[in-house]
Enzyme design. Structure first.
Site, short mmCIF file in Angstrom:
data_model
loop_
_atom_site.label_atom_id
_atom_site.label_comp_id
_atom_site.label_asym_id
_atom_site.label_seq_id
_atom_site.Cartn_x
_atom_site.Cartn_y
_atom_site.Cartn_z
N ARG A 40 -0.23 -8.37 -2.92
CA ARG A 40 1.04 -7.51 -2.57
C ARG A 40 2.25 -8.56 -2.55
NH1 ARG A 40 -1.17 -3.06 1.71
NH2 ARG A 40 -1.67 -1.60 0.19
N LYS A 206 -13.11 13.23 -1.04
CA LYS A 206 -12.58 14.68 -0.56
C LYS A 206 -11.93 15.46 -1.48
CE LYS A 206 -12.54 13.88 4.52
NZ LYS A 206 -11.50 13.51 5.50
N GLY A 375 -5.68 2.83 -4.87
CA GLY A 375 -6.73 2.87 -3.85
C GLY A 375 -8.17 2.30 -4.55
N GLY A 398 -1.55 6.21 -1.00
CA GLY A 398 -1.05 7.56 -0.52
C GLY A 398 0.33 7.99 -1.43
#
Ligand code: AMP
Length: 418
Positions: A40, A206, A375, A398
């Protein structure tokens, strides 16, 4: 409308407040916090170099962890200053606060090309509350605002949203950094008007996390390939048996609606025809949450679309992987989010690796634009050492998902128009 970017700005001699995503993984070693992965920090170097070349006075702000409004020495950004200094090859000053007189004095002493890193903005509760007074205090430090923290752009916080509004209100500019610009280009422009066929690969745990993305992409893609545990909820929706696989029974109706929509829109919507399955066995060991650790034993290929009663689906099977790879290799645009199985365990990573290789092949042999939506798919590609062989890997988790859903990200909305 397009957002202003850092390349459009005249920053010579100006104080530039740059919000970055330095939420890096750290670990304590011999009483000191050590950075485990500096990706990062590296990602911000192009914007920093541009600002240095253009003669800006640079003030860097970021959050680290979840200190919940308290000073937590383990969540100080001090170690980041040293690491950044090493990476960029020049001095980086650090100050142990992010607002107030001491900080204002340090900013006033900056010369063109200097870099000052502020302390964790989340040491103040006002940051996450997007408190306007706090945002004003941050805004007071600068003439111009640059946001290069795509990973935090889905949050309306003082350093991602409030400050941009405050600086704009008094006639200053709020621009995207180069990393933010790339994220908006690939996850936004490129996917709004994709070269066809446009193939979407969705996996992970999910359906509930990804249903909005599925719904949005059903309007755009020719083909959607489903893997991961998500696939078993779709199997339930098709009346198939899922054994002991991870499922969300309350999402079955939603999955049915997605299958219906795919049919209506003529979208090819594939779920695995075969799977790798394993037998879950409870052990005496407890995990960090105090729950019994489950061993996955006796892995094997199950060629039937139904999963046997005592087995759990842990990866897509070889026939499915082969079929998915063929579809991917003929695509002109690929978007991938989420692994095909429990890829962290090498026994169940084959499906994800096969998909990763096919994505690379589409890029290299078919001229496809291949976009990895952040992710765990990024982790999987890096693990297979294929990360540099795709068109773009998003740095947001996200934030990428929300952006792909079509949501307006507050940190982006607050930037000035070109
Ligand atoms: P997500 O954050 O939703 O992309 O989910 C990623 C996680 O899904 C990874 O930690 C995978 O181990 C997990 N996962 C993928 N496939 C399965 C599966 N078949 N059963 C259980 N977990 C899975």
């Amino acid at each position: 409308m397009a957002k202003l970017t850092v390349s459009d700005l005249d920053v010579r001699g100006k104080r530039v407040f740059m919000r970055v995503d330095y939420n890096v993984p750290m670990e304590e070693k011999d009483g000191q916090m050590v950075i485990n992965d500096a990706t990062r920090i590296k990602e911000t170097l192009p914007t920093l170099r541009l600002l240095i070349d253009k003669g800006a006075k640079i003030i860097l702000a970021a959050h680290l962890g979840r200190p919940k409004g308290k000073r937590e020495s383990s969540m100080s950004l001090r170690p980041v200053a040293a690491q950044l200094s090493e990476l960029i090859g020049r001095r980086v000053d650090f100050i142990d606060d992010c607002i107030g007189e001491k900080v204002e004095q340090a900013v006033a002493a900056l010369e063109s090309g200097d870099i000052l890193l502020l302390e964790n903005v989340r040491f103040y509760n006002e940051e996450e509350a997007n408190d306007p007074v706090f945002a004003e205090k941050l805004a007071k430090l600068a003439d111009i605002y640059v946001n290069d923290a795509f990973g935090a752009a889905h949050r309306a916080h003082a350093s991602t949203e409030g400050i941009a509004r405050a600086i704009s209100k008094r006639g200053g500019k709020a621009a995207a950094g180069l990393l933010m610009e790339r994220e908006l280009k690939y996850l936004g422009e490129e996917l709004n008007n994709p070269a066809r066929p446009f193939v979407v690969i969705l996996g992970g745990a999910k359906v509930s996390d990804k249903i909005k993305v599925i719904d949005t992409l059903l309007d755009k893609a020719e083909t959607i390939l489903i893997g991961g545990a998500m696939a078993y909820t779709f199997k339930l929706a098709q009346g198939l048996k899922v054994g002991k696989s991870l499922v969300e029974p309350d999402m079955v109706d939603v999955a049915k609606a997605a299958l219906e929509k795919a049919k209506k829109r003529n979208v090819q919507f594939l779920i695995p025809t075969d799977n790798i399955v394993a037998t879950p066995v409870k052990t005496d060991k407890l995990n960090k949450k105090g729950k019994p650790v489950i061993d996955l034993t006796n892995p094997r290929t199950n060629s039937d679309p139904n999963i046997p009663d005592m087995e759990e689906g842990v990866d897509i099977g070889p026939a499915t992987a082969k079929k998915y790879a063929e579809v991917i290799k003929s695509a002109k645009t690929v978007l991938w989010n989420g692994p095909m199985g429990i890829f962290e365990d090498p026994r169940f990573s084959e499906g994800t690796i096969t998909v990763a290789r096919a994505v690379v092949e589409a890029t290299q042999n078919n001229g496809a634009k291949t976009i990895i939506g952040g992710g765990d798919s990024v982790k999987a590609l890096n693990k297979a050492k294929l990360g540099d062989k795709v068109t773009f890997m998003s740095t947001g988790g996200g934030a990428s998902l929300e952006f792909l859903e079509g949501a307006v990200l507050p940190g982006v909305a607050a930037l000035s128009e070109k």
